[in-house]
Design a protein around this motif. Structure first.
Motif, PDB file in Angstrom:
ATOM      1  N   ALA A   1       0.867  -1.185   0.000  1.00 36.08           N
ATOM      2  CA  ALA A   1       0.000   0.000   0.000  1.00 36.08           C
ATOM      3  C   ALA A   1       0.906   1.238   0.000  1.00 36.08           C
ATOM      4  CB  ALA A   1      -0.899  -0.005   1.235  1.00 36.08           C
ATOM      5  N   PRO A   2       0.383   2.409  -0.411  1.00 37.38           N
ATOM      6  CA  PRO A   2       1.212   3.613  -0.478  1.00 37.38           C
ATOM      7  C   PRO A   2       1.484   4.239   0.892  1.00 37.38           C
ATOM      8  CG  PRO A   2      -0.999   4.119  -1.213  1.00 37.38           C
ATOM      9  CD  PRO A   2      -0.962   2.646  -0.941  1.00 37.38           C
ATOM     10  N   SER A   3       2.250   3.526   1.702  1.00 43.66           N
ATOM     11  CA  SER A   3       2.625   4.014   3.024  1.00 43.66           C
ATOM     12  C   SER A   3       3.894   3.290   3.457  1.00 43.66           C
ATOM     13  CB  SER A   3       1.502   3.729   4.018  1.00 43.66           C
ATOM     14  OG  SER A   3       2.008   3.697   5.338  1.00 43.66           O
ATOM     15  N   THR A   4       4.805   4.019   4.103  1.00 46.36           N
ATOM     16  CA  THR A   4       6.055   3.384   4.553  1.00 46.36           C
ATOM     17  C   THR A   4       5.782   2.390   5.687  1.00 46.36           C
ATOM     18  OG1 THR A   4       6.441   5.374   5.861  1.00 46.36           O
ATOM     19  CG2 THR A   4       7.686   5.171   3.829  1.00 46.36           C
ATOM     20  N   ASN A   5       4.577   2.422   6.258  1.00 44.35           N
ATOM     21  CA  ASN A   5       4.216   1.460   7.306  1.00 44.35           C
ATOM     22  C   ASN A   5       3.665   0.162   6.729  1.00 44.35           C
ATOM     23  OD1 ASN A   5       4.818   3.431   9.237  1.00 44.35           O
ATOM     24  ND2 ASN A   5       2.749   4.262   9.129  1.00 44.35           N
ATOM     25  N   SER A   6       3.377   0.165   5.426  1.00 39.39           N
ATOM     26  CA  SER A   6       2.768  -1.035   4.837  1.00 39.39           C
ATOM     27  C   SER A   6       3.822  -2.110   4.563  1.00 39.39           C
ATOM     28  CB  SER A   6       2.010  -0.678   3.569  1.00 39.39           C
ATOM     29  OG  SER A   6       2.920  -0.304   2.570  1.00 39.39           O
ATOM     30  N   ARG A   7       3.337  -3.334   4.421  1.00 40.24           N
ATOM     31  CA  ARG A   7       4.184  -4.506   4.225  1.00 40.24           C
ATOM     32  C   ARG A   7       4.997  -4.400   2.933  1.00 40.24           C
ATOM     33  NH1 ARG A   7       2.852  -9.264   1.675  1.00 40.24           N
ATOM     34  NH2 ARG A   7       0.834  -8.399   1.118  1.00 40.24           N
ATOM     35  N   SER A   8       6.267  -4.808   2.999  1.00 39.51           N
ATOM     36  CA  SER A   8       7.109  -4.856   1.807  1.00 39.51           C
ATOM     37  C   SER A   8       6.839  -6.182   1.102  1.00 39.51           C
ATOM     38  CB  SER A   8       8.583  -4.764   2.184  1.00 39.51           C
ATOM     39  OG  SER A   8       9.378  -4.976   1.032  1.00 39.51           O
ATOM     40  N   ILE A   9       6.524  -6.115  -0.199  1.00 38.32           N
ATOM     41  CA  ILE A   9       6.267  -7.348  -0.945  1.00 38.32           C
ATOM     42  C   ILE A   9       7.444  -7.700  -1.852  1.00 38.32           C
ATOM     43  CG2 ILE A   9       3.755  -7.317  -0.825  1.00 38.32           C
ATOM     44  CD1 ILE A   9       3.600  -5.863  -3.423  1.00 38.32           C
ATOM     45  N   GLY A  10       8.533  -6.953  -1.703  1.00 35.06           N
ATOM     46  CA  GLY A  10       9.730  -7.251  -2.476  1.00 35.06           C
ATOM     47  C   GLY A  10      10.725  -6.120  -2.394  1.00 35.06           C
TER      48      GLY A  10
END
Length: 97
Positions: free
Chosen positions: A46-55
């Motif tokens: 999602a467009p947030s630095t708190n969101s999960r990294s998917i790669g």
């Protein structure tokens, strides 16, 4: 900067008129650009630095930009397609080839 963008827009308009109606410019290719080439860029869910990294994307990796926008955090984000799937990256790390 802004002047460059205006010049590009002006030349694009002239080009479009020169080749006639129905002309579709080729898609611009984008890539991951980082200050530190050994670093990496998180592709987020999602467009947030708190969101999960998917790669993790490395310097020079190609991107297809689907959308660019300002998110709720006030930062510019890009929705991109990569070999690892579709996700979000900070727009300041997206450069034109």
């Amino acid at each position: 900067g802004e002047h460059q963008m205006l010049d590009l827009l002006a030349s694009a308009l002239i080009l479009a008129q020169a080749v006639g109606p129905g002309y579709v410019p080729p898609p611009t290719s984008f890539y991951v650009c980082l200050n530190n080439r050994r670093s990496y860029l998180n592709l987020r869910s999602a467009p947030s630095t708190n969101s999960r990294s998917i790669g993790r994307l490395s310097y020079g990796e190609s991107l297809v930009v689907i959308d660019r926008f300002v998110a709720n955090d006030g930062m510019y984000w890009a929705r991109v397609r990569t070999p690892r799937g579709v996700g979000y990256v900070r727009d300041d790390y997206v450069c034109i080839r």
